[in-house]
Motif scaffolding. Structure first.
Motif, short mmCIF file in Angstrom:
data_model
loop_
_atom_site.label_atom_id
_atom_site.label_comp_id
_atom_site.label_asym_id
_atom_site.label_seq_id
_atom_site.Cartn_x
_atom_site.Cartn_y
_atom_site.Cartn_z
N ALA A 243 10.70 52.67 75.88
CA ALA A 243 10.54 54.06 75.43
C ALA A 243 10.74 54.15 73.92
N GLN A 244 11.77 53.49 73.39
CA GLN A 244 12.02 53.52 71.95
C GLN A 244 10.86 52.89 71.18
N ALA A 245 10.42 51.72 71.62
CA ALA A 245 9.32 51.04 70.93
C ALA A 245 8.05 51.87 70.96
N SER A 246 7.76 52.49 72.08
CA SER A 246 6.55 53.30 72.20
C SER A 246 6.59 54.49 71.25
N GLU A 247 7.73 55.17 71.19
CA GLU A 247 7.86 56.31 70.30
C GLU A 247 7.66 55.90 68.84
N ILE A 248 8.25 54.78 68.46
CA ILE A 248 8.16 54.33 67.07
C ILE A 248 6.73 53.92 66.72
N ILE A 249 6.07 53.17 67.61
CA ILE A 249 4.70 52.72 67.33
C ILE A 249 3.74 53.91 67.25
N LEU A 250 3.88 54.87 68.13
CA LEU A 250 2.99 56.04 68.10
C LEU A 250 3.23 56.87 66.84
N ALA A 251 4.50 57.02 66.46
CA ALA A 251 4.81 57.76 65.24
C ALA A 251 4.29 57.01 64.01
N ALA A 252 4.42 55.71 64.02
CA ALA A 252 3.94 54.91 62.90
C ALA A 252 2.43 55.01 62.76
N ALA A 270 7.98 46.02 58.85
CA ALA A 270 8.73 44.92 59.47
C ALA A 270 9.19 45.30 60.86
N SER A 271 9.75 46.48 61.01
CA SER A 271 10.21 46.89 62.34
C SER A 271 9.04 47.26 63.25
N TYR A 272 7.92 47.73 62.65
CA TYR A 272 6.76 48.01 63.48
C TYR A 272 6.29 46.74 64.18
N ARG A 273 6.27 45.63 63.48
CA ARG A 273 5.87 44.37 64.12
C ARG A 273 6.81 44.02 65.27
N PHE A 274 8.11 44.20 65.02
CA PHE A 274 9.08 43.90 66.08
C PHE A 274 8.81 44.73 67.33
#
Length: 308
Positions: A243-252, A270-274
């Motif tokens: 859930a956290q990764a999905s929110e960050i990638i969509l916001a990015a 850097a964190s987007y790649r992670f």
């Protein structure tokens, strides 16, 4: 072999994606004197299975490069089925020269793009793990626990091959860390060794969790169908992580990959790649993903190409 392929088909239907590879074995699977017949059998199985199921993930473990049947294995298997296999597994790789030997055999067989997975099974090979991982044909390195322990001539006790000793004996633990580190240094996949206590679900679950969370392995071998689900669970991210990764990638993506603030924290490329790598791992292990994230995998181009 047929039971493994059938289980793969059933779990692909269950998860909506192929969540594990099946490696057809020539090294230990072929009877002495019947190596050519066995190579023909695994080739036939691979071709027949992928004709019926193009999404099947099938590999073959051939004999070591110094075995009399190695060249014939590679010529027949890679020559006839190279276009449908995910990779060729080469056991007992000692040096970069062994990798070069295997690559030459693939080229001679007309399989120039087929990846190699290699098994490192001796102290000297562990010492060369970084050089082996650097070879562009090598996609993954696996650790051969039993042969590694045996190579020490009794200096490592038998319990170094067991569920406890393989995670506590310093020489075994060092070998695992070296292999995982070498793979990550060169963008390759570290694959953890087998757990022989296949009737103990707690043992395989503990081993898979340690391999993934403490040692950095992203794949693991199974030797019994009951081991597959615990391995998948250990290698898969948790729901909160997804859930956290999905929110960050969509916001990015909405910010055109510029830095963003999420839950009071700064995130950038850097964190987007992670977090994209975490989502990829979730997809590969059959986890449920938000519909907006699923669209990335449905698209013709892989989203990974768009993540800076």
């Amino acid at each position: 072999m047929r039971k493994s392929l059938q289980l793969q088909a059933e779990m692909t239907q269950e998860f909506g994606t192929c969540v594990f590879d099946v490696t057809l074995d020539c090294e230990d699977g072929a009877p002495v004197g019947g190596e050519a017949e066995h190579a023909a059998l695994v080739t036939e199985l691979a071709l027949a299975t992928t004709a019926a199921r193009p999404d099947a993930r099938i590999a073959v473990r051939v004999h070591p490069v110094d075995h009399p049947s190695f060249e014939a294995d590679m010529a027949h298997i890679a020559g006839h089925a190279g276009q449908v296999l995910t990779h060729i597994m080469v056991p007992k790789v000692e040096t970069v020269a062994d990798v070069e030997h295997a690559q030459a055999a693939l080229l001679a067989a007309g399989a120039p793009d087929l990846p190699l997975h290699v098994l490192i099974e001796s102290p000297a090979a562990v010492h060369r793990a970084f050089d082996i991982a650097a070879h562009p044909r090598v996609q993954s390195i696996s650790f051969g626990l039993m042969d590694f322990v045996s190579a020490h001539g009794g200096a490592i006790p038998a319990d170094g091959m067991g569920i406890e000793g393989q995670f506590t004996h310093p020489l075994v633990l060092r070998a695992k860390v070296e292999i995982a580190s070498a793979c990550h240094a060169h963008g390759k996949v570290p694959s953890h060794c087998v757990v022989t206590e296949f009737k103990n679900p707690g043992a395989i679950r503990m081993a898979a969790q340690k391999a993934a969370r403490e040692l950095g392995f992203t794949r693991m071998w199974s030797i019994h169908p009951e081991q597959i689900r615990p391995i998948l669970e250990a290698m898969a991210p948790g729901e909160a992580q997804i859930a956290q990764a999905s929110e960050i990638i969509l916001a990015a993506q909405a910010a055109q990959w510029a830095p963003i603030s999420h839950a009071g924290q700064l995130h950038d490329r850097a964190s987007y790649r992670f977090f994209w790598q975490l989502i990829e791992r979730a997809h590969q292990t059959g986890c449920r993903l938000p519909s907006e994230i699923q669209l990335f995998f449905a698209a013709a181009g892989n989203m990974a190409r768009s993540v800076p």
